[in-house]
Design an enzyme around this catalytic site. Structure first.
Site, PDB file in Angstrom:
ATOM      1  N   PRO A  80       8.203  70.006  41.598  1.00  0.00           N
ATOM      2  CA  PRO A  80       9.146  71.010  41.084  1.00  0.00           C
ATOM      3  C   PRO A  80       8.674  72.440  41.351  1.00  0.00           C
ATOM      4  O   PRO A  80       9.477  73.323  41.658  1.00  0.00           O
ATOM      5  CB  PRO A  80       9.203  70.716  39.577  1.00  0.00           C
ATOM      6  CG  PRO A  80       8.739  69.312  39.437  1.00  0.00           C
ATOM      7  CD  PRO A  80       7.709  69.123  40.514  1.00  0.00           C
ATOM      8  N   TYR A  81       7.382  72.641  41.227  1.00  0.00           N
ATOM      9  CA  TYR A  81       6.809  73.969  41.454  1.00  0.00           C
ATOM     10  C   TYR A  81       7.000  74.394  42.907  1.00  0.00           C
ATOM     11  O   TYR A  81       7.466  75.505  43.191  1.00  0.00           O
ATOM     12  CB  TYR A  81       5.319  73.934  41.104  1.00  0.00           C
ATOM     13  CG  TYR A  81       4.598  75.250  41.222  1.00  0.00           C
ATOM     14  CD1 TYR A  81       4.809  76.268  40.305  1.00  0.00           C
ATOM     15  CD2 TYR A  81       3.683  75.472  42.254  1.00  0.00           C
ATOM     16  CE1 TYR A  81       4.133  77.481  40.412  1.00  0.00           C
ATOM     17  CE2 TYR A  81       3.007  76.682  42.360  1.00  0.00           C
ATOM     18  CZ  TYR A  81       3.238  77.684  41.437  1.00  0.00           C
ATOM     19  OH  TYR A  81       2.573  78.881  41.545  1.00  0.00           O
ATOM     20  N   ALA A  82       6.678  73.500  43.826  1.00  0.00           N
ATOM     21  CA  ALA A  82       6.809  73.808  45.244  1.00  0.00           C
ATOM     22  C   ALA A  82       8.263  74.065  45.616  1.00  0.00           C
ATOM     23  O   ALA A  82       8.573  75.006  46.358  1.00  0.00           O
ATOM     24  CB  ALA A  82       6.236  72.673  46.089  1.00  0.00           C
ATOM     25  N   LYS A 126       9.323  77.553  44.160  1.00  0.00           N
ATOM     26  CA  LYS A 126       8.659  78.698  44.774  1.00  0.00           C
ATOM     27  C   LYS A 126       9.080  78.905  46.234  1.00  0.00           C
ATOM     28  O   LYS A 126       9.177  80.045  46.709  1.00  0.00           O
ATOM     29  CB  LYS A 126       7.140  78.534  44.688  1.00  0.00           C
ATOM     30  CG  LYS A 126       6.576  78.778  43.297  1.00  0.00           C
ATOM     31  CD  LYS A 126       6.866  80.175  42.803  1.00  0.00           C
ATOM     32  CE  LYS A 126       6.109  80.529  41.551  1.00  0.00           C
ATOM     33  NZ  LYS A 126       6.441  81.890  41.058  1.00  0.00           N
TER      34      LYS A 126
END
Length: 259
Positions: free
Chosen positions: A157-159, A162
């Site tokens: 989710p972070y990747a 971002k």
């Protein structure tokens, strides 16, 4: 004389980590600050430190994922300072790491709404005050991540969020250059208090990789948020970056070196 004398700067996520150190550094360079965070007590600590550096500071506790909160924050900033010259989209809620197959869609929702959606809303809300400023114009600085560029395991989710930030920023840079607004992204590598706390949630092998990642660079040391990362934010916020837009800077001590 500071590099940011007279400039009004909005920074999100200033109760700790990179946001706190950026706020202090920008205050020392003469900026007037509008800072926000969810945790009011810690936000007020940052406010006090910035005021001790001579800055005029407006601080507001809010949920970055609430559009109404963002509207109020921008309105109160303009009410206090009259305009906005720089927007630093720093805040982001990182969910607990885990394999992609085990990550619920709710985690993606959280990370997208705390970064891409919040950055989207704030850029639009600040636009009327950023547009058509004389001279070097105005600046938007959106925080991306080297972990997303590298595709760090357990951070799907972070990747995803971002990298979406980087794509959005490139489009806005092209569209808003005509209004003398520059838009750039920053992938930092600074060992913050938030990073150290986040290590506790990692699997042992991932934790070892993450800890080593901070020193896996030509300088063989971890980056310092105040001394190594915040000055890049100052540069992007200052008139010195007037001819740079649509770019991504890796403030990482050379962790990622390519052509």
């Amino acid at each position: 004389m500071g590099k940011l004398d007279g400039k009004v700067v909005i920074i999100t996520g200033c109760s700790s980590g990179l946001g706190k150190q950026q706020a202090i550094r920008l205050a020392e360079e003469g900026a007037k600050l509008a800072i926000c965070s969810r945790t009011e007590s810690r936000l007020m600590e940052t406010k006090k430190l910035c005021e001790e550096s001579g800055a005029e500071v407006f601080a507001m506790a809010l949920d970055i994922m609430s559009y109404d909160d963002l509207v109020t924050f921008v309105d109160k900033t303009v009410e206090r300072f009259g305009t906005i010259d720089v927007l630093v989209n720093n805040a982001h809620t990182v969910t607990n790491p885990g394999p992609f197959l085990e990550k619920p869609i709710e985690d993606l929702d959280t990370e997208m709404h705390s970064s891409v959606y919040a950055y989207w809303h704030l850029m639009k809300l600040c636009y009327p005050y950023l547009k058509d400023k004389p001279g070097a114009g105005s600046s938007i600085i959106n925080f991306a991540s080297e972990a997303a560029v590298a595709g760090l395991e357990s951070f799907a989710p972070y990747a995803a969020s971002k990298e979406a930030v980087r794509g959005l920023s490139r489009v806005v840079a092209r569209e808003w250059g005509q209004f003398n607004i520059r838009v750039n992204t920053l992938c930092p590598n600074g060992l913050t208090d938030n990073c150290q706390m986040g290590f506790d949630h990692l699997e042992p092998d991932v934790r070892e990789w993450a800890e080593n990642a901070f020193t896996d660079n030509p300088f063989k040391r971890a980056g310092d948020p105040y001394h190594d990362v915040a000055p890049i934010v100052v540069f992007f916020a200052s008139d010195d970056s007037r001819w740079i837009t649509g770019q991504n800077i890796h403030a990482d001590g050379g962790t990622l070196i390519n052509a």
